[in-house]
Design a protein around this motif. Structure first.
Motif, mmCIF file in Angstrom:
data_model
loop_
_atom_site.group_PDB
_atom_site.id
_atom_site.type_symbol
_atom_site.label_atom_id
_atom_site.label_comp_id
_atom_site.label_asym_id
_atom_site.label_seq_id
_atom_site.Cartn_x
_atom_site.Cartn_y
_atom_site.Cartn_z
ATOM 1 N N GLU B 27 0.821 -1.212 0.000
ATOM 2 C CA GLU B 27 0.000 0.000 0.000
ATOM 3 C C GLU B 27 0.853 1.259 0.000
ATOM 4 N N ALA B 28 1.979 1.190 0.693
ATOM 5 C CA ALA B 28 2.844 2.369 0.793
ATOM 6 C C ALA B 28 3.674 2.562 -0.478
ATOM 7 N N GLY B 29 3.548 1.648 -1.425
ATOM 8 C CA GLY B 29 4.295 1.782 -2.676
ATOM 9 C C GLY B 29 5.778 1.485 -2.523
ATOM 10 N N ASP B 30 6.122 0.653 -1.551
ATOM 11 C CA ASP B 30 7.521 0.312 -1.297
ATOM 12 C C ASP B 30 8.063 -0.580 -2.420
ATOM 13 N N PRO B 31 9.051 -0.109 -3.177
ATOM 14 C CA PRO B 31 9.556 -0.909 -4.303
ATOM 15 C C PRO B 31 10.285 -2.183 -3.860
ATOM 16 N N ASN B 32 10.649 -2.271 -2.574
ATOM 17 C CA ASN B 32 11.379 -3.454 -2.090
ATOM 18 C C ASN B 32 10.526 -4.720 -2.068
ATOM 19 N N PHE B 111 -9.369 -14.318 7.400
ATOM 20 C CA PHE B 111 -8.477 -13.166 7.397
ATOM 21 C C PHE B 111 -9.210 -12.009 6.735
ATOM 22 N N ILE B 112 -9.288 -10.895 7.436
ATOM 23 C CA ILE B 112 -9.991 -9.736 6.878
ATOM 24 C C ILE B 112 -9.041 -8.557 6.809
ATOM 25 N N ARG B 113 -8.968 -7.933 5.665
ATOM 26 C CA ARG B 113 -8.133 -6.744 5.525
ATOM 27 C C ARG B 113 -8.959 -5.631 4.874
ATOM 28 N N SER B 114 -8.897 -4.446 5.459
ATOM 29 C CA SER B 114 -9.610 -3.301 4.905
ATOM 30 C C SER B 114 -8.644 -2.440 4.109
ATOM 31 N N MET B 115 -9.151 -1.799 3.085
ATOM 32 C CA MET B 115 -8.297 -0.976 2.239
ATOM 33 C C MET B 115 -9.091 0.218 1.717
ATOM 34 N N ALA B 116 -8.446 1.375 1.685
ATOM 35 C CA ALA B 116 -9.103 2.554 1.118
ATOM 36 C C ALA B 116 -8.793 2.621 -0.370
ATOM 37 N N SER B 117 -9.763 3.121 -1.150
ATOM 38 C CA SER B 117 -9.607 3.083 -2.614
ATOM 39 C C SER B 117 -8.565 4.090 -3.102
ATOM 40 N N ARG B 118 -8.259 5.092 -2.298
ATOM 41 C CA ARG B 118 -7.233 6.094 -2.614
ATOM 42 C C ARG B 118 -7.419 6.728 -3.983
ATOM 43 N N GLY B 119 -8.667 7.083 -4.243
ATOM 44 C CA GLY B 119 -8.939 7.961 -5.376
ATOM 45 C C GLY B 119 -8.693 7.403 -6.755
ATOM 46 N N ARG B 120 -8.702 6.094 -6.884
ATOM 47 C CA ARG B 120 -8.498 5.545 -8.217
ATOM 48 C C ARG B 120 -9.833 5.392 -8.920
ATOM 49 N N LEU B 121 -9.870 5.659 -10.205
ATOM 50 C CA LEU B 121 -11.075 5.374 -10.969
ATOM 51 C C LEU B 121 -11.239 3.861 -11.035
ATOM 52 N N GLY B 122 -12.460 3.433 -11.234
ATOM 53 C CA GLY B 122 -12.693 2.003 -11.323
ATOM 54 C C GLY B 122 -12.968 1.414 -9.960
ATOM 55 N N GLY B 123 -12.834 2.230 -8.922
ATOM 56 C CA GLY B 123 -13.245 1.806 -7.596
ATOM 57 C C GLY B 123 -12.258 0.931 -6.873
ATOM 58 N N LEU B 124 -11.147 0.563 -7.508
ATOM 59 C CA LEU B 124 -10.217 -0.321 -6.823
ATOM 60 C C LEU B 124 -8.902 0.387 -6.523
ATOM 61 N N ARG B 126 -4.967 0.778 -6.137
ATOM 62 C CA ARG B 126 -3.904 0.211 -6.966
ATOM 63 C C ARG B 126 -3.258 -0.978 -6.275
ATOM 64 N N ALA B 127 -3.378 -1.040 -4.960
ATOM 65 C CA ALA B 127 -2.738 -2.120 -4.225
ATOM 66 C C ALA B 127 -3.529 -3.429 -4.300
ATOM 67 N N VAL B 134 -0.823 -11.872 -2.770
ATOM 68 C CA VAL B 134 -0.440 -12.307 -1.423
ATOM 69 C C VAL B 134 -1.461 -13.301 -0.865
ATOM 70 N N LEU B 135 -2.753 -12.948 -0.981
ATOM 71 C CA LEU B 135 -3.803 -13.806 -0.405
ATOM 72 C C LEU B 135 -3.834 -15.164 -1.116
ATOM 73 N N ASP B 136 -3.646 -15.133 -2.431
ATOM 74 C CA ASP B 136 -3.628 -16.350 -3.227
ATOM 75 C C ASP B 136 -2.441 -17.240 -2.805
ATOM 76 N N ALA B 137 -1.297 -16.622 -2.598
ATOM 77 C CA ALA B 137 -0.111 -17.395 -2.197
ATOM 78 C C ALA B 137 -0.267 -17.960 -0.781
ATOM 79 N N MET B 138 -1.134 -17.345 0.038
ATOM 80 C CA MET B 138 -1.391 -17.873 1.384
ATOM 81 C C MET B 138 -2.332 -19.079 1.332
ATOM 82 N N ARG B 139 -2.872 -19.334 0.157
ATOM 83 C CA ARG B 139 -3.743 -20.492 -0.080
ATOM 84 C C ARG B 139 -5.009 -20.509 0.752
ATOM 85 N N TRP B 140 -5.652 -19.339 0.852
ATOM 86 C CA TRP B 140 -7.002 -19.355 1.404
ATOM 87 C C TRP B 140 -7.869 -20.061 0.375
#
Lengths: 140, 315
Positions: B27-32, B111-124, B126-127, B134-140
């Motif tokens: 979310e923080a846009g960390d390139p690492n 597992f529940i995670r909340s996220m703000a849309s941060r002004g992107r069009l399309g409602g989603l 960018r993160a 990540v969630l897929d790799a955790m194999r939920w």
């Protein structure tokens, strides 16, 4: 150009523990913080200590804020801080609001509470605290 | 900061604390995070990813809660990514979805995670794309992506999943609204929520008509989106909805060509999105003074915006 860190938003979790139902203060704070550009994860009232710590683990907020209007806050905060330590999230700073008596401040900070904002503290104080707390957390 | 190998190991072992911290860095846009994300993508592909979208107040969170409850009762693990709108004025947000999912808060299978849309069009946000990795790799077993459907910009969710549930309230909109918004192409399953409303049956009928028309125009789609009536507060109709979701996944399994075409489109879109992000980053990292002087130059017609963009892009 714009700072690369512009995405470094502050995420603040707000909630109440136990049977406390006086949620007006914390709801107002949630809206004020949103209007100040903070992302508020709002848990509402009636949380258990364990449920709240689960939420802290999953949401990874920069700060956890609780409001109390009942006398049992010392016990609740002690249990919360103990549980946070046991589950490895004691690095998330805890702030308290509501009716917190002056004579309990030392005890509460002893448990690990980092900020106490009783009646009379203003939004700028809380925002300054959030900024400090999240900045110290992002430096690792 | 963990090494990329350590992040991958912790996340694939479903270490919730590590995954949560990793999502914060995304979310923080960390390139690492990039090397770990590349590896996590390669480890994924097992979760059933389901999108839930619709207008505000349609009951998305409550329905998400009901689906979570249902899947848990059937022994499946569930991750929820709940995206709420950011205020366009302040950039802040109130993320309140955990409230409606509170009864799962002490369950390690959720597992529940909340996220703000941060002004992107399309409602989603960018993160979202990277968080799904990540969630897929955790194999939920099931990953529910609940997205804010403000106005008519709900389309982004179909870039992330081939199973989109589109929620409508019984009182929401007429035929023209549905056609105008182009929502018929988004939904793989339509849900009319608040089924006790007197207009519910009419809403179902309107949707069925629209679906018939869409089918006539695009016969190659093969999948006819079902319409399900639910009552997300009481849970009525949830079993029916779960069955339709299973049907959707069975359809994709039995039509590998269609599933593959969907996936191709999704991955291609993701690549384009990453390219745009890279261009944005390039612009942000360009020395401000240099860009400023080029812009000044363009104002007096000494250069032009195209040349400036080309120069920044090729730096």
């Amino acid at each position: 150009m714009e700072s690369v860190l512009k995405e470094q938003k502050i995420r603040c979790m707000l909630g109440m523990l136990g049977t406390d139902v006086h949620n007006k203060g914390i709801r107002t704070l949630a809206q004020l913080l949103r209007d100040a550009g903070i992302e508020v994860i709002y848990l509402g009232e009636h949380n258990t200590v364990e449920g709240m710590v689960d939420a802290v683990i999953a949401e990874d907020p920069d700060v956890l804020g609780l409001s109390f209007s009942t006398a049992s806050y010392v016990q609740y905060v002690e249990r919360l801080c103990t549980c946070m330590r046991a589950r490895g999230v004691a690095d998330v700073p805890v702030m308290l609001g509501g009716i917190i008596h002056q004579e309990d401040h030392a005890t509460l900070t002893g448990f690990g509470v980092k900020g106490i904002f009783g009646p009379g503290s203003g939004l700028p104080d809380i925002l300054a605290f959030l900024q400090r707390a999240s900045a110290s957390r992002h430096v690792e | 900061m963990l090494s990329s190998e350590a992040w991958v190991e912790a996340i694939t072992a479903r270490n919730v604390r590590a995954a949560a911290r990793f999502i914060s860095r995304i979310e923080a846009g960390d390139p690492n995070v990039t090397p770990a994300l590349k590896e996590l993508y390669r480890r994924g592909g097992r979760s059933r990813i389901i999108g839930i979208t619709g207008p505000p107040g349609a009951g998305k969170s409550t329905l998400t809660g009901q689906l979570t409850k249902h899947y848990r009762e059937h022994g499946l693990s569930v991750a929820v990514l709940a995206v709420d709108p950011s205020s366009p004025h302040s950039g802040g947000a109130i993320l309140g979805d955990r409230l409606r999912l509170a009864n799962h808060s002490a369950d390690p299978g959720v597992f529940i995670r909340s996220m703000a849309s941060r002004g992107r069009l399309g409602g989603l946000a960018r993160a979202v794309g990277d968080t799904i990795i990540v969630l897929d790799a955790m194999r939920w077993d099931v990953v529910l992506i609940e997205t804010v459907g403000v106005g008519q910009s709900e389309t982004d969710i179909m870039r992330h999943t081939s199973a989109v549930i589109l929620l409508q309230t019984a009182m929401g909109g007429d035929e023209v609204q549905a056609a105008k918004a182009g929502i018929m192409e988004i939904g793989d399953i339509f849900v009319v929520n608040k089924a006790d409303h007197p207009e519910a049956d009419r809403a179902v009928r309107v949707l069925e008509e629209m679906i018939s028309l869409t089918q006539m125009l695009c016969p190659e789609k093969m999948w006819r989106p079902p319409v399900v009536k639910t009552q997300s507060l009481s849970g009525d109709g949830i079993g029916d909805l779960v069955e339709k979701i299973s049907e959707r996944f069975r359809f994709l399994e039995s039509h590998p060509d269609i599933a593959r075409a969907n996936r191709r489109e999704q991955v291609a879109h993701r690549v384009a999105e990453i390219l745009r992000d890279m261009a944005d980053r390039r612009l942000r990292e360009s020395p401000g003074s240099e860009v400023d002087s080029m812009i000044d130059d363009a104002i007096t017609r000494g250069t032009d915006p195209i040349t400036i963009a080309e120069r920044i892009f090729s730096q």
